[in-house]
Design a protein around this motif. Structure first.
Motif, PDB file in Angstrom:
ATOM      1  N   ASN A 147       0.873  -1.171   0.000  1.00 55.69           N
ATOM      2  CA  ASN A 147       0.000   0.000   0.000  1.00 55.69           C
ATOM      3  C   ASN A 147       0.916   1.229   0.000  1.00 55.69           C
ATOM      4  O   ASN A 147       2.146   1.082  -0.025  1.00 55.69           O
ATOM      5  CB  ASN A 147      -1.004  -0.030   1.157  1.00 55.69           C
ATOM      6  CG  ASN A 147      -0.343   0.131   2.519  1.00 55.69           C
ATOM      7  OD1 ASN A 147       0.792   0.597   2.625  1.00 55.69           O
ATOM      8  ND2 ASN A 147      -1.053  -0.254   3.567  1.00 55.69           N
ATOM      9  N   GLN A 215      -5.173   6.088  -6.277  1.00 59.26           N
ATOM     10  CA  GLN A 215      -5.702   4.856  -5.693  1.00 59.26           C
ATOM     11  C   GLN A 215      -5.819   5.027  -4.184  1.00 59.26           C
ATOM     12  O   GLN A 215      -5.208   5.906  -3.592  1.00 59.26           O
ATOM     13  CB  GLN A 215      -4.771   3.689  -6.019  1.00 59.26           C
ATOM     14  CG  GLN A 215      -4.660   3.399  -7.508  1.00 59.26           C
ATOM     15  CD  GLN A 215      -5.936   2.798  -8.073  1.00 59.26           C
ATOM     16  OE1 GLN A 215      -6.487   1.852  -7.514  1.00 59.26           O
ATOM     17  NE2 GLN A 215      -6.429   3.355  -9.169  1.00 59.26           N
ATOM     18  N   SER A 220      -5.156  -0.253  -1.435  1.00 58.81           N
ATOM     19  CA  SER A 220      -4.745  -0.672  -2.783  1.00 58.81           C
ATOM     20  C   SER A 220      -3.283  -1.094  -2.728  1.00 58.81           C
ATOM     21  O   SER A 220      -2.473  -0.423  -2.079  1.00 58.81           O
ATOM     22  CB  SER A 220      -4.877   0.476  -3.779  1.00 58.81           C
ATOM     23  OG  SER A 220      -6.192   0.937  -3.813  1.00 58.81           O
TER      24      SER A 220
END
Ligand code: NAG
Ligand code: NAG
Length: 328
Positions: A147, A215, A220
């Protein structure tokens, strides 16, 4: 290392040029890590800075700003990371030029000088670019495991920072082609393609940065593009009579008065010093790589590259080691 990106948006090269031209009126300063640099700013003509307020700030990607230095007459204040590293050059009464010493990776970006005297305020923007190299990174866990926060940590651990859009774009213009999407420091996820092909956004999309857009930073997961700049120390392959496992590799560098090199070190040495060595060696993250700047048979025959062997079992005694000796 191939994925299908059906929803990839393509940013065309032509639309990016505009951005570069927009900054045409701005001043650009190019520098290396460790340099002392000056960011120019001065009042024209006869007017004197005496009694004016001078403010230098760094503009951030989210359009906020960080104070660098504020000066009001004899009173000066410096801020944060810049505290002990900046001062005004003050060559004469009109001069508000800023000096930044010992440049580091996070210093690149846009700086704004504001001279405020109530009558005709003056604003100058200066882009500071660091000479460096962008490299894609994925951890031992495998592809698409980071992430945004993990991505920042991963780059830091490799003596790097998360790359900016401009840095990745510059690398793409130099021919970078990489078919895995990675975080950039503006929170977008992109990847650079110079040879359009089916598994990497399609053959009918033109070359460019394929952009997934912003994102979700916490859930994500992608790879990351890291940026590092010139080395302050020495990167080298440690010549030893036999091959090593990972722990032996770490210790061998220590015994040599150095540390096992990081991924950022091998990229900086390869790109900025032309380092070339056809021996696979351990690096600090447990990966094995070797840097080839002169492509030849059996050593990356088709392109200059840092070749990635993998993240082997750390017990295997099959490789050499790359070390890094920081300069004191
Ligand atoms: C940069 O400036 C600092 C402090 O003014 C000085 O000690 C250092 O030697 C300078 N470094 C370079 C590379 O000129
Ligand atoms: C990101 O995802 C988390 C968990 O699904 C969610 O709580 C959060 O609101 C999302 N953040 C944004 C900016 O969409």
């Amino acid at each position: 290392m191939i994925v299908l990106f059906s929803f990839a948006l393509v940013v065309f090269a032509s639309s990016l040029h505009v951005k570069a031209q927009d900054s045409g009126s701005r001043i650009k300063v190019y520098a290396n890590r460790g340099d002392n640099i000056t960011l120019p700013c001065r009042l024209d003509g006869q007017s004197s800075l005496f009694g004016n307020r001078i403010k230098w700030a760094k503009l951030e990607d989210d359009s906020s700003e960080t104070n660098v230095l504020i000066s009001m007459g004899l009173h000066k204040k410096t801020y944060g990371d810049f505290q002990d590293r900046v001062y005004l050059l003050e060559v004469d009464d009109n001069d508000a030029t800023l000096v930044i010493t010992d440049l580091d990776l996070n210093d690149y970006g846009t700086y704004r000088c504001e001279i405020i005297n109530g009558m005709n305020d003056k604003i100058v923007e200066v882009d500071l670019e660091l000479q460096g190299v962008v490299f894609p990174y994925s951890p031992r866990l495998g592809r698409y495991n980071l992430n945004f926060q993990d991505a920042e940590t991963a780059c830091l651990e490799q003596d790097a920072v998360v790359a900016s859009f401009e840095q990745l774009y510059g690398e793409w213009r130099n021919g970078m082609d990489w078919c895995n999407a990675g975080w950039l420091n503006d929170g977008t996820v992109q990847y650079p393609i110079t040879k359009p092909r089916e598994p990497c956004g399609g053959v009918r999309t033109s070359a460019g940065l394929r952009n997934y857009g912003r994102q979700n930073k916490s859930n994500s997961r992608y790879d990351v593009f890291c940026f590092t700049a010139s080395l302050k120390g020495r990167f080298y392959y440690l010549i030893l009579p036999k091959k090593l496992n990972f722990d032996e590799a770490v210790n061998a560098c220590k015994r040599d008065g150095a540390e096992i090199a990081k991924v950022g070190h091998i990229y900086a040495a390869w790109k900025l010093q032309g380092y070339d060595r056809c021996d696979a060696g351990w690096l600090a993250d447990g990966s094995v790589r070797y840097p080839i700047s002169r492509p030849r048979k059996n050593c990356s025959p088709t392109e200059a590259a840092v070749r990635f062997v993998g993240f082997p079992d750390k017990k295997q005694k099959l490789y050499g080691v790359y070390c890094y000796k920081p300069q004191l």
